[in-house]
Design an enzyme around this catalytic site. Sequence first.
Site, mmCIF file in Angstrom:
data_model
loop_
_atom_site.group_PDB
_atom_site.id
_atom_site.type_symbol
_atom_site.label_atom_id
_atom_site.label_comp_id
_atom_site.label_asym_id
_atom_site.label_seq_id
_atom_site.Cartn_x
_atom_site.Cartn_y
_atom_site.Cartn_z
ATOM 1 N N CYS A 77 30.079 53.103 35.167
ATOM 2 C CA CYS A 77 29.139 52.021 35.469
ATOM 3 C C CYS A 77 27.942 52.584 36.223
ATOM 4 O O CYS A 77 28.091 53.267 37.241
ATOM 5 C CB CYS A 77 29.834 50.942 36.301
ATOM 6 N N CYS A 83 26.742 48.285 43.688
ATOM 7 C CA CYS A 83 27.512 47.053 43.532
ATOM 8 C C CYS A 83 28.795 47.123 44.355
ATOM 9 O O CYS A 83 29.442 48.162 44.429
ATOM 10 C CB CYS A 83 27.846 46.840 42.052
ATOM 11 N N CYS A 164 30.032 43.832 33.147
ATOM 12 C CA CYS A 164 30.909 44.436 34.140
ATOM 13 C C CYS A 164 32.112 45.014 33.414
ATOM 14 O O CYS A 164 32.694 44.363 32.538
ATOM 15 C CB CYS A 164 31.344 43.373 35.149
ATOM 16 N N GLN A 288 46.476 34.015 38.135
ATOM 17 C CA GLN A 288 46.240 35.442 38.338
ATOM 18 C C GLN A 288 45.159 35.950 37.385
ATOM 19 O O GLN A 288 45.146 35.609 36.200
ATOM 20 C CB GLN A 288 47.528 36.228 38.123
ATOM 21 N N GLU A 338 53.526 22.941 47.216
ATOM 22 C CA GLU A 338 52.114 23.336 47.249
ATOM 23 C C GLU A 338 51.314 22.224 47.919
ATOM 24 O O GLU A 338 51.534 21.038 47.656
ATOM 25 C CB GLU A 338 51.603 23.580 45.834
ATOM 26 N N ASP A 386 54.433 33.278 47.592
ATOM 27 C CA ASP A 386 53.222 33.986 47.169
ATOM 28 C C ASP A 386 52.051 33.388 47.937
ATOM 29 O O ASP A 386 51.295 32.573 47.411
ATOM 30 C CB ASP A 386 53.031 33.830 45.657
ATOM 31 N N CYS A 413 49.237 40.020 47.976
ATOM 32 C CA CYS A 413 48.053 40.775 47.543
ATOM 33 C C CYS A 413 47.413 41.520 48.708
ATOM 34 O O CYS A 413 46.321 42.067 48.564
ATOM 35 C CB CYS A 413 47.032 39.844 46.885
#
Length: 467
Positions: A77, A83, A164, A288, A338, A386, A413
């Site tokens: 890139c 970036c 991208c 995801q 949730e 999660d 994550c």
Amino acid sequence: MAEKPPVSPGETCTIEITGLGHSGEGVGRFQGFTVFVPYALPGERVDALISVVKKNYAQGRLKQILQTSPHRITPRCSIFESCGGCQLLHLDYDEQLRVKRQTVVDAITRIGKLSEVVVHPAIGAADPWFYRNKMQLPVGDVGGKTAIGCFAQGTHDIIDSDSCFIQQGSNNDIIRAVRDIVTELGILPYNERSGKGVIRHILGRVGTATGEVMVVLVTATAELPHRDLIIARLQERVAGLVSVIHNVNAKQTNVVLGNSTRTLWGKETITDKMGEFTFHISAESFFQVNTVQAAILYDTALEYAGLSGGETVVDAYCGTGTITLFLARKAALVYGIEESTAAIRDARRNSSDNGVKNVEFIVGDAAKVMPTLYKQGVRPHAIVVDPPRAGCEPRVLETFAAMAPQRIVYVSCNPASLARDLAFLDQNGYRAVEVQPVDMFPQTMHIECVVRVQRKHSQYNVQNESV
């Protein structure tokens, strides 16, 4: 009196790079003092021009590589160094995976203070390019022209981009189409400093398996100028387009989406497949970003839950029910919890459309819902969690321990918050046994993990690389 740092702004220092920081910058030491050097790699010796000096560290600009890492490659890139979207385009993919595993190991041992936790090699992507099914980019004015792209690292300066290398092709089509359309129609980009202008963000969502595409236009104004023309031109320019959504965010904030969302044309959701399941994805849904790797992640979570078909499972932070449906394949009953009403609406639709009946979705805070379930006699064999990047609040983890499941499966994550939470669980009767990193985000420093956590009286042995 504190010692004076051994480096000064404007000074050039030779530094041995020994690791990578959380933003992908090289980390080394000069006379024992930590120096961060963007674009330097572990194993390299570099000359760095010191630019910033703080009490405990300094930052330097890579001036010259004196000894090059064998894992350094030429970034494909052209805007990589300006970036802020990717951090590792200059590092070969096998080494990216090794570095990411080491990031997990370091977090668990240094932050969590845990030993004898098995950390498996990271599962890499078969194709580490053009994988993101979701795009979310700011729109602004750069040099009198409409710019769409990522922010330069550490700033809100937009780096204009035509495409991208980690976005799916349809998302790149959206970038080019929207830039051309708003320029042709004279629609002003939003200026975050003055609060004036119209278009502030664009979102793209792509069904990896279905090819369906959604465009979300976020404006600072209640109305979208030239609405019908924009829709018609998007239909001409974006293959697979099935949905055009308008979101209004009139607040001066860094939050991307506002509270008002309406469908301008087409469907309210797109669909995608993950494993054997089909999912409806709305503009605001969590899904995801790497569909192929997510299926591996969720299969691993299912394996770690250790189900045989007769168990009850709680899926905290269930979102739109993706993990919930995977768990339901081998459980008697799965409770999905949730706080987002919209996410639970999508989760219920997803379970219905897939014919999954052994699930129950509940709107609410897991720390409040789970004690209620406990009082009702619910005794889960496993709890799957999660959470957001910040991890779990202590009261949530306390609730998990109080319900005394045999296993907790933690999907994360963020290795730092993961390590902190694993340490808390360790003090409350649960031992982290093994970690499977899954590379959901090639070319970046981010890594997703699934952790098998056992009650300490449970016996379980695993053979692999431990920390």
